[in-house]
Design a protein around this motif. Structure first.
Motif, PDB file in Angstrom:
ATOM      1  N   ALA A 178      11.101 -12.060   2.649  1.00 26.74           N
ATOM      2  CA  ALA A 178      10.768 -10.944   2.064  1.00 26.74           C
ATOM      3  C   ALA A 178       9.112 -10.733   2.057  1.00 26.74           C
ATOM      4  O   ALA A 178       8.886  -9.482   2.019  1.00 26.74           O
ATOM      5  N   LEU A 179       8.423 -11.792   2.092  1.00 26.84           N
ATOM      6  CA  LEU A 179       6.924 -11.603   2.358  1.00 26.84           C
ATOM      7  C   LEU A 179       6.542 -10.772   3.541  1.00 26.84           C
ATOM      8  O   LEU A 179       5.742 -10.094   3.301  1.00 26.84           O
ATOM      9  N   LYS A 180       7.002 -11.105   4.404  1.00 31.90           N
ATOM     10  CA  LYS A 180       6.753 -10.681   5.976  1.00 31.90           C
ATOM     11  C   LYS A 180       7.423  -9.216   5.946  1.00 31.90           C
ATOM     12  O   LYS A 180       7.096  -8.731   6.869  1.00 31.90           O
ATOM     13  N   SER A 181       8.481  -8.877   5.116  1.00 35.01           N
ATOM     14  CA  SER A 181       9.187  -7.695   5.281  1.00 35.01           C
ATOM     15  C   SER A 181       8.115  -6.292   5.063  1.00 35.01           C
ATOM     16  O   SER A 181       7.489  -6.477   3.902  1.00 35.01           O
ATOM     17  N   PRO A 182       8.470  -5.358   5.554  1.00 33.68           N
ATOM     18  CA  PRO A 182       7.567  -4.077   5.278  1.00 33.68           C
ATOM     19  C   PRO A 182       8.268  -3.538   3.954  1.00 33.68           C
ATOM     20  O   PRO A 182       9.245  -3.315   3.577  1.00 33.68           O
ATOM     21  N   GLU A 183       7.314  -2.809   3.305  1.00 31.67           N
ATOM     22  CA  GLU A 183       7.714  -1.683   2.265  1.00 31.67           C
ATOM     23  C   GLU A 183       8.319  -0.531   2.711  1.00 31.67           C
ATOM     24  O   GLU A 183       8.039  -0.187   3.851  1.00 31.67           O
ATOM     25  N   PRO A 184       8.949  -0.028   1.792  1.00 26.93           N
ATOM     26  CA  PRO A 184       9.705   1.256   2.352  1.00 26.93           C
ATOM     27  C   PRO A 184       8.746   2.311   2.558  1.00 26.93           C
ATOM     28  O   PRO A 184       7.709   2.326   1.897  1.00 26.93           O
ATOM     29  N   GLY A 185       8.897   3.294   3.445  1.00 30.33           N
ATOM     30  CA  GLY A 185       7.792   4.572   3.891  1.00 30.33           C
ATOM     31  C   GLY A 185       8.313   5.300   2.744  1.00 30.33           C
ATOM     32  O   GLY A 185       9.254   5.387   2.112  1.00 30.33           O
TER      33      GLY A 185
END
Length: 323
Positions: A298-305
């Motif tokens: 979760a920490l390494k995943s990107p936020e939605p564009g």
């Protein structure tokens, strides 16, 4: 009860407990925003009912993390959703209260108290029209039984004879209001008994919940009619992370914590030879690793564009929708 089920119970209940404890930590760090409602103490209901019901549609409330994990969702995708990341089960748009994955027929949490109940009746009606006997289960709290849509839903379910299991998680408190101050009936299955078969079960006992839901599932499949189960349970955490929890007597908390559903499971399963100490240690280590990996993911995943704001708003494959 066989060994296989006991092992599944312990794994899923322990996974749910550790997942939520870790989610609480991440919320305090600021990595999880918005609302966070924890089901610590209620794992026996979520796991026992999930395995007891099996195939079919699930509609649940916003205290839903353990429900989602018990249904089969991977911890990393659920945690990513709590973090608001694009890799989450709802692409970061739903957060804690709106987990959703149609692969598991899981139509997730609903932030409006009791709103999932009429949705479930509608889904059960659709299954009836299609000749599908798998049925639907809808879970809701004790507070939802005071809402008008609850009564409308059990009335229509009984009238239309649809295969839906109403599962009430009675943890005795609707936010901070004790059930005795909000409901004329505190044995909530009594609200449904004139409409359908209705039973009350110990929601701290995963074996009891499993058997009650399994029996209910058999009924709705064979009879095609609704069924009501009230599970008496308890949450050890406040209603949400913003709740001070000052309204519950300390003695009450001590009594209910002595009935911890995970400890009760361990005690019974060890006594009956369904679990071993070695298996318990193995699961405890496995769960810790899975949850830590979920947090790292979760920490390494990107936020939605920004473009995600406009996706999944309208059905792009429907032919009968006016745009």
């Amino acid at each position: 009860m066989n060994k296989s089920y006991a092992e599944q119970f312990y794994y899923l209940m322990k996974l749910g407990r550790v997942f939520e404890q870790r989610a609480k930590e991440e919320y305090m760090k600021g990595n999880i925003a918005g609302f966070l409602h924890l089901a610590i103490g209620e794992e026996a209901v979520h796991v026992g009912a999930s395995l007891g019901f099996g195939k079919g549609d699930f509609f649940v409330h916003y205290r839903e993390h353990v429900w989602a994990l018990a249904r089969g969702m991977e911890p990393k995708y659920v945690m990513a959703e709590l973090f608001g990341k694009i890799t989450g089960v709802s692409k970061g748009k739903g957060g804690s209260m709106h987990l959703y994955d149609p692969k598991y027929n899981f139509y997730g949490g609903n932030a409006i108290v009791g709103a999932q109940i009429p949705h479930a009746v509608g889904a059960a009606y659709a299954r009836k029209l299609r000749g599908d006997k798998s049925g639907v289960m809808v879970a809701f709290g004790d507070g939802a039984t005071n809402a008008g849509n609850f009564y409308e839903s059990i009335n229509l379910a009984a009238l239309w004879k649809v295969p839906v299991l109403f599962l009430c998680e009675n943890n005795r408190y609707a936010i901070g209001t004790h059930i005795s101050r909000a409901s004329a009936l505190t044995d909530l299955y009594m609200k449904a008994k004139d409409y359908m078969p209705a039973v009350q079960v110990d929601g701290m006992d995963v074996f009891a919940v499993f058997e009650a839901v399994k029996q209910a599932k058999e009924y709705i499949q064979t009879e095609g009619k609704p069924y009501f189960v009230e599970a008496l349970t308890y949450r050890y955490e406040p209603h949400s992370m913003s709740d001070t929890n000052v309204y519950r007597p300390q003695k009450e908390m001590e009594i209910m914590k002595s009935k911890d559903p995970i400890q009760l499971l361990k005690d019974r399963a060890l006594k009956e030879g369904l679990l071993t100490e070695d298996f318990i240690r193995y699961v405890d280590d496995k769960v810790l690793q899975e949850v830590e990996e979920a947090v790292e993911f979760a920490l390494k995943s990107p936020e939605p564009g920004l473009d995600e704001l406009y996706k999944d708003v309208f059905c792009e494959v429907c032919t009968d929708v006016v745009s």
